[in-house]
Design a protein around this motif. Structure first.
Motif, PDB file in Angstrom:
ATOM      1  N   UNK A 102     -31.298  29.903   3.545  1.00 19.18           N
ATOM      2  CA  UNK A 102     -32.297  29.013   4.138  1.00 19.18           C
ATOM      3  C   UNK A 102     -31.591  27.769   4.640  1.00 19.18           C
ATOM      4  N   UNK A 103     -31.906  27.375   5.870  1.00 21.74           N
ATOM      5  CA  UNK A 103     -31.317  26.172   6.445  1.00 21.74           C
ATOM      6  C   UNK A 103     -32.378  25.447   7.251  1.00 21.74           C
ATOM      7  N   UNK A 104     -32.487  24.157   7.005  1.00 29.29           N
ATOM      8  CA  UNK A 104     -33.389  23.347   7.810  1.00 29.29           C
ATOM      9  C   UNK A 104     -32.551  22.683   8.897  1.00 29.29           C
ATOM     10  N   UNK A 105     -33.022  22.784  10.122  1.00 31.92           N
ATOM     11  CA  UNK A 105     -32.310  22.188  11.246  1.00 31.92           C
ATOM     12  C   UNK A 105     -33.338  21.566  12.175  1.00 31.92           C
ATOM     13  N   UNK A 107     -35.816  19.687  11.546  1.00 27.22           N
ATOM     14  CA  UNK A 107     -37.175  19.764  11.034  1.00 27.22           C
ATOM     15  C   UNK A 107     -37.765  21.160  10.953  1.00 27.22           C
ATOM     16  N   UNK A 108     -37.004  22.180  11.308  1.00 27.43           N
ATOM     17  CA  UNK A 108     -37.495  23.556  11.255  1.00 27.43           C
ATOM     18  C   UNK A 108     -36.681  24.316  10.208  1.00 27.43           C
ATOM     19  N   UNK A 109     -37.384  25.068   9.345  1.00 25.03           N
ATOM     20  CA  UNK A 109     -36.697  25.861   8.328  1.00 25.03           C
ATOM     21  C   UNK A 109     -36.419  27.261   8.863  1.00 25.03           C
ATOM     22  N   UNK A 110     -35.176  27.676   8.756  1.00 23.24           N
ATOM     23  CA  UNK A 110     -34.757  29.000   9.225  1.00 23.24           C
ATOM     24  C   UNK A 110     -34.333  29.834   8.019  1.00 23.24           C
ATOM     25  N   UNK A 111     -34.699  31.129   8.034  1.00 21.53           N
ATOM     26  CA  UNK A 111     -34.356  32.051   6.948  1.00 21.53           C
ATOM     27  C   UNK A 111     -33.600  33.248   7.512  1.00 21.53           C
ATOM     28  N   UNK A 112     -32.534  33.598   6.819  1.00 20.96           N
ATOM     29  CA  UNK A 112     -31.712  34.745   7.199  1.00 20.96           C
ATOM     30  C   UNK A 112     -31.536  35.607   5.956  1.00 20.96           C
ATOM     31  N   UNK A 113     -31.644  36.923   6.115  1.00 18.18           N
ATOM     32  CA  UNK A 113     -31.494  37.841   4.987  1.00 18.18           C
ATOM     33  C   UNK A 113     -30.257  38.703   5.204  1.00 18.18           C
ATOM     34  N   UNK A 114     -29.355  38.709   4.213  1.00 15.02           N
ATOM     35  CA  UNK A 114     -28.176  39.573   4.267  1.00 15.02           C
ATOM     36  C   UNK A 114     -28.622  41.001   3.977  1.00 15.02           C
ATOM     37  N   UNK A 134     -26.213  30.901  13.919  1.00 10.50           N
ATOM     38  CA  UNK A 134     -26.098  29.446  13.999  1.00 10.50           C
ATOM     39  C   UNK A 134     -26.095  29.002  15.457  1.00 10.50           C
ATOM     40  N   UNK A 135     -25.425  29.760  16.311  1.00 13.41           N
ATOM     41  CA  UNK A 135     -25.405  29.422  17.733  1.00 13.41           C
ATOM     42  C   UNK A 135     -26.792  29.602  18.356  1.00 13.41           C
ATOM     43  N   UNK A 136     -27.485  30.646  17.931  1.00 15.89           N
ATOM     44  CA  UNK A 136     -28.847  30.897  18.410  1.00 15.89           C
ATOM     45  C   UNK A 136     -29.772  29.724  18.049  1.00 15.89           C
ATOM     46  N   UNK A 137     -29.603  29.192  16.835  1.00 16.20           N
ATOM     47  CA  UNK A 137     -30.447  28.100  16.353  1.00 16.20           C
ATOM     48  C   UNK A 137     -30.110  26.775  17.039  1.00 16.20           C
ATOM     49  N   UNK A 138     -28.812  26.470  17.129  1.00 16.29           N
ATOM     50  CA  UNK A 138     -28.391  25.143  17.596  1.00 16.29           C
ATOM     51  C   UNK A 138     -28.071  25.067  19.079  1.00 16.29           C
ATOM     52  N   UNK A 139     -27.741  26.223  19.679  1.00 15.14           N
ATOM     53  CA  UNK A 139     -27.298  26.213  21.072  1.00 15.14           C
ATOM     54  C   UNK A 139     -25.840  25.823  21.208  1.00 15.14           C
ATOM     55  N   UNK A 140     -25.150  25.647  20.088  1.00 14.16           N
ATOM     56  CA  UNK A 140     -23.729  25.274  20.085  1.00 14.16           C
ATOM     57  C   UNK A 140     -22.950  26.232  19.196  1.00 14.16           C
ATOM     58  N   UNK A 141     -21.653  26.268  19.402  1.00  9.23           N
ATOM     59  CA  UNK A 141     -20.800  27.088  18.535  1.00  9.23           C
ATOM     60  C   UNK A 141     -20.678  26.414  17.172  1.00  9.23           C
ATOM     61  N   UNK A 143     -19.535  27.396  12.853  1.00  8.57           N
ATOM     62  CA  UNK A 143     -19.121  28.341  11.826  1.00  8.57           C
ATOM     63  C   UNK A 143     -20.395  28.707  11.071  1.00  8.57           C
ATOM     64  N   UNK A 144     -20.761  29.968  11.090  1.00 11.60           N
ATOM     65  CA  UNK A 144     -21.971  30.398  10.398  1.00 11.60           C
ATOM     66  C   UNK A 144     -21.942  30.090   8.912  1.00 11.60           C
ATOM     67  N   UNK A 145     -20.837  30.449   8.205  1.00  6.25           N
ATOM     68  CA  UNK A 145     -20.778  30.130   6.773  1.00  6.25           C
ATOM     69  C   UNK A 145     -20.888  28.621   6.509  1.00  6.25           C
ATOM     70  N   UNK A 146     -20.344  27.804   7.387  1.00  8.10           N
ATOM     71  CA  UNK A 146     -20.458  26.354   7.240  1.00  8.10           C
ATOM     72  C   UNK A 146     -21.897  25.906   7.495  1.00  8.10           C
ATOM     73  N   UNK A 147     -22.510  26.404   8.559  1.00  7.61           N
ATOM     74  CA  UNK A 147     -23.873  26.038   8.922  1.00  7.61           C
ATOM     75  C   UNK A 147     -24.860  26.372   7.802  1.00  7.61           C
ATOM     76  N   UNK A 148     -24.677  27.525   7.160  1.00 10.38           N
ATOM     77  CA  UNK A 148     -25.594  27.955   6.108  1.00 10.38           C
ATOM     78  C   UNK A 148     -25.143  27.542   4.707  1.00 10.38           C
ATOM     79  N   UNK A 149     -24.097  26.727   4.625  1.00  5.42           N
ATOM     80  CA  UNK A 149     -23.681  26.175   3.337  1.00  5.42           C
ATOM     81  C   UNK A 149     -22.893  27.102   2.450  1.00  5.42           C
ATOM     82  N   UNK A 150     -22.319  28.168   3.008  1.00  3.63           N
ATOM     83  CA  UNK A 150     -21.521  29.084   2.192  1.00  3.63           C
ATOM     84  C   UNK A 150     -20.099  28.582   1.998  1.00  3.63           C
TER      85      UNK A 150
END
Length: 168
Positions: A102-105, A107-114, A134-141, A143-150
């Protein structure tokens, strides 16, 4: 013809079992604890018990999906005991199947399931990497693991303080 349901029904999904926990009487929660964990409940705190039962249900279900999970965790525990340090995750670390990120960006909460096949379900579509999401959400490149806090940001590593030399 009879409208009775068959006595051979599939058990409810893990998600359905977890969703039912808040509605269950405390006596059933205790019985479920005994069945899944063994022994008496360690506390009367319902929220604590529900969370631990939910974790155990997922643990039992998803270790079937990733048989190496227990072995990998056991090796990490042995390494920790032996060295006293937690080994960094492998670069290709992927969360266990069923993990919800789960990541809030903005003001919107996004959920991804492995998923079990190593992909990620985001808004009903499958993606091979968190970075694509992460690129789909932000429009920028990103690191997915960084964006989602992994993984922590690289600037989170503390560098030793350097002494400044004054002029004479």
């Amino acid at each position: 013809m009879s409208t009775q349901t068959s006595s051979f029904s599939t058990p409810p999904s893990v998600a359905a079992q977890i969703a039912r926990l808040p509605e269950m009487p405390m006596a059933e929660i205790r019985a479920l604890w005994q069945k899944l964990v063994g022994g008496d409940t360690p506390t009367h705190n319902r929220q604590f018990l529900e969370r631990r039962i939910a974790y155990r249900l997922q643990e039992l279900e998803f270790r079937k999906v990733d048989a190496n999970l227990l072995d990998r965790n056991q090796r990490r525990i042995e390494s920790l005991v032996e060295t006293g340090k937690v080994k960094k995750r492998d670069r290709d670390y992927r969360p266990a199947a069923g993990t919800v990120l789960v990541r809030e960006y903005k003001g919107v909460e996004y959920r991804v399931i492995a998923t079990a096949d190593g992909q990620y379900d985001f808004q009903g579509r499958m993606y091979p990497s968190l970075s694509m999401i992460a690129r789909e959400i932000t429009g920028m490149r990103w690191s997915g693991p960084l964006f989602f806090g992994l993984k922590p940001p690289s600037n989170a590593k503390t560098k030793p303080a350097t002494k400044k030399r004054g002029g004479r």
